[in-house]
Design a protein around this motif. Sequence first.
Motif, PDB file in Angstrom:
ATOM      1  N   VAL A 119       0.844  -1.198   0.000  1.00 11.77           N
ATOM      2  CA  VAL A 119       0.000   0.000   0.000  1.00 11.77           C
ATOM      3  C   VAL A 119       0.881   1.250   0.000  1.00 11.77           C
ATOM      4  N   PHE A 120       1.918   1.254   0.812  1.00 13.90           N
ATOM      5  CA  PHE A 120       2.845   2.389   0.841  1.00 13.90           C
ATOM      6  C   PHE A 120       3.499   2.566  -0.525  1.00 13.90           C
ATOM      7  N   GLY A 131      -8.611   5.319  -3.425  1.00 15.15           N
ATOM      8  CA  GLY A 131      -9.682   4.532  -4.035  1.00 15.15           C
ATOM      9  C   GLY A 131      -9.128   3.483  -4.981  1.00 15.15           C
ATOM     10  N   GLU A 132      -8.104   3.848  -5.744  1.00 17.86           N
ATOM     11  CA  GLU A 132      -7.480   2.905  -6.678  1.00 17.86           C
ATOM     12  C   GLU A 132      -6.757   1.794  -5.931  1.00 17.86           C
ATOM     13  N   ILE A 133      -6.103   2.155  -4.838  1.00 18.07           N
ATOM     14  CA  ILE A 133      -5.411   1.141  -4.025  1.00 18.07           C
ATOM     15  C   ILE A 133      -6.438   0.194  -3.409  1.00 18.07           C
ATOM     16  N   GLY A 134      -7.512   0.754  -2.890  1.00 11.91           N
ATOM     17  CA  GLY A 134      -8.572  -0.083  -2.328  1.00 11.91           C
ATOM     18  C   GLY A 134      -9.120  -1.049  -3.360  1.00 11.91           C
ATOM     19  N   ASP A 135      -9.316  -0.559  -4.597  1.00  8.04           N
ATOM     20  CA  ASP A 135      -9.808  -1.420  -5.677  1.00  8.04           C
ATOM     21  C   ASP A 135      -8.866  -2.592  -5.932  1.00  8.04           C
ATOM     22  N   LEU A 136      -7.556  -2.330  -5.912  1.00 15.17           N
ATOM     23  CA  LEU A 136      -6.578  -3.401  -6.148  1.00 15.17           C
ATOM     24  C   LEU A 136      -6.697  -4.522  -5.116  1.00 15.17           C
ATOM     25  N   PHE A 137      -7.009  -4.141  -3.891  1.00 13.57           N
ATOM     26  CA  PHE A 137      -7.092  -5.115  -2.808  1.00 13.57           C
ATOM     27  C   PHE A 137      -8.511  -5.593  -2.548  1.00 13.57           C
ATOM     28  N   GLY A 138      -9.477  -5.054  -3.289  1.00 12.06           N
ATOM     29  CA  GLY A 138     -10.869  -5.400  -3.050  1.00 12.06           C
ATOM     30  C   GLY A 138     -11.374  -4.816  -1.740  1.00 12.06           C
ATOM     31  N   SER A 141     -11.603   2.696  -0.028  1.00  9.83           N
ATOM     32  CA  SER A 141     -10.559   3.725  -0.038  1.00  9.83           C
ATOM     33  C   SER A 141     -10.166   4.074   1.397  1.00  9.83           C
ATOM     34  N   ASN A 142     -11.102   3.995   2.319  1.00  7.47           N
ATOM     35  CA  ASN A 142     -10.793   4.259   3.726  1.00  7.47           C
ATOM     36  C   ASN A 142      -9.809   3.216   4.259  1.00  7.47           C
ATOM     37  N   TRP A 143     -10.001   1.961   3.888  1.00  7.04           N
ATOM     38  CA  TRP A 143      -9.071   0.899   4.293  1.00  7.04           C
ATOM     39  C   TRP A 143      -7.664   1.224   3.781  1.00  7.04           C
ATOM     40  N   ALA A 144      -7.581   1.656   2.515  1.00 11.77           N
ATOM     41  CA  ALA A 144      -6.282   1.991   1.927  1.00 11.77           C
ATOM     42  C   ALA A 144      -5.650   3.169   2.663  1.00 11.77           C
ATOM     43  N   ARG A 145      -6.445   4.172   2.990  1.00 18.57           N
ATOM     44  CA  ARG A 145      -5.959   5.367   3.692  1.00 18.57           C
ATOM     45  C   ARG A 145      -5.405   4.982   5.069  1.00 18.57           C
ATOM     46  N   VAL A 146      -6.142   4.173   5.807  1.00 21.86           N
ATOM     47  CA  VAL A 146      -5.725   3.755   7.146  1.00 21.86           C
ATOM     48  C   VAL A 146      -4.466   2.882   7.053  1.00 21.86           C
ATOM     49  N   THR A 147      -4.438   1.979   6.098  1.00 21.88           N
ATOM     50  CA  THR A 147      -3.281   1.095   5.938  1.00 21.88           C
ATOM     51  C   THR A 147      -2.034   1.904   5.583  1.00 21.88           C
ATOM     52  N   PHE A 148      -2.184   2.881   4.686  1.00 24.57           N
ATOM     53  CA  PHE A 148      -1.055   3.751   4.327  1.00 24.57           C
ATOM     54  C   PHE A 148      -0.572   4.525   5.555  1.00 24.57           C
ATOM     55  N   PHE A 149      -1.508   5.096   6.304  1.00 27.75           N
ATOM     56  CA  PHE A 149      -1.145   5.854   7.498  1.00 27.75           C
ATOM     57  C   PHE A 149      -0.374   4.974   8.479  1.00 27.75           C
ATOM     58  N   ARG A 150      -0.851   3.755   8.685  1.00 30.09           N
ATOM     59  CA  ARG A 150      -0.172   2.840   9.614  1.00 30.09           C
ATOM     60  C   ARG A 150       1.214   2.466   9.107  1.00 30.09           C
ATOM     61  N   ALA A 151       1.349   2.254   7.800  1.00 28.43           N
ATOM     62  CA  ALA A 151       2.664   1.937   7.225  1.00 28.43           C
ATOM     63  C   ALA A 151       3.614   3.106   7.439  1.00 28.43           C
ATOM     64  N   LYS A 152       3.129   4.307   7.172  1.00 22.57           N
ATOM     65  CA  LYS A 152       3.956   5.500   7.344  1.00 22.57           C
ATOM     66  C   LYS A 152       4.381   5.653   8.800  1.00 22.57           C
ATOM     67  N   GLU A 153       3.449   5.420   9.714  1.00 29.05           N
ATOM     68  CA  GLU A 153       3.766   5.511  11.143  1.00 29.05           C
ATOM     69  C   GLU A 153       4.822   4.478  11.545  1.00 29.05           C
ATOM     70  N   LYS A 154       4.706   3.262  11.021  1.00 31.20           N
ATOM     71  CA  LYS A 154       5.689   2.223  11.326  1.00 31.20           C
ATOM     72  C   LYS A 154       7.080   2.634  10.835  1.00 31.20           C
ATOM     73  N   ILE A 155       7.137   3.203   9.644  1.00 36.19           N
ATOM     74  CA  ILE A 155       8.416   3.646   9.088  1.00 36.19           C
ATOM     75  C   ILE A 155       8.994   4.771   9.932  1.00 36.19           C
ATOM     76  N   ILE A 156       8.173   5.732  10.304  1.00 45.31           N
ATOM     77  CA  ILE A 156       8.647   6.865  11.103  1.00 45.31           C
ATOM     78  C   ILE A 156       9.131   6.393  12.474  1.00 45.31           C
ATOM     79  N   ARG A 157       8.372   5.502  13.111  1.00 48.00           N
ATOM     80  CA  ARG A 157       8.794   4.971  14.419  1.00 48.00           C
ATOM     81  C   ARG A 157      10.136   4.252  14.315  1.00 48.00           C
ATOM     82  N   GLN A 158      10.303   3.451  13.262  1.00 46.85           N
ATOM     83  CA  GLN A 158      11.564   2.720  13.098  1.00 46.85           C
ATOM     84  C   GLN A 158      12.713   3.686  12.830  1.00 46.85           C
TER      85      GLN A 158
END
Length: 165
Positions: A119-120, A131-138, A141-158
């Motif tokens: 997703v990132f 929305g396009e990312i959400g479509d790829l995963f079925g 768009s909210n799921w994609a937004r939350v997943t991206f945010f969590r990925a970004k947070e994980k990267i920043i924390r690391q």
Amino acid sequence: MDKSLEDIYKAYAKELYRYIFNLCRNETLAEDILQDTMLNAFMSIDKFKGECSLKTYLCRIARNIWLNHVKRAENKNIPIDDEMEFVSADNVEERLNNKMQSQAVHSILHTLDEPYKEVFTLRVFAELKFGEIGDLFGESSNWARVTFFRAKEKIIRQLEKENEI
């Protein structure tokens, strides 16, 4: 389909190459996958129903071709990450501007679990909309937004843990 095949190539090849390169981290392989993607898309353009954007459709084809390559490489015990290059992302975050931080982000990105990693990658390198990312995963768009945010947070924390930022 209103666009000619040449127009489609010109419109999407550069972004698609960046996305593919980030998946495989190999210039030659990325070029090969890009060509295979475009050939596959052109051969099956009549099957494109417009349920997602053309860019999303092309990314889906590229991802499937790359995954097939990975499976073949694993079956032959061929190392798939011989060349570890990184193309820095434009405007991901202000703190990712210098090369060392970009390399650190790249290293961390490849330790993330799926779907965070992909997703990132789709958001930053392929510049897909949520929305396009959400479509790829079925998913939504909210799921994609939350997943991206969590990925970004994980990267920043690391990065913070490693004192890179």
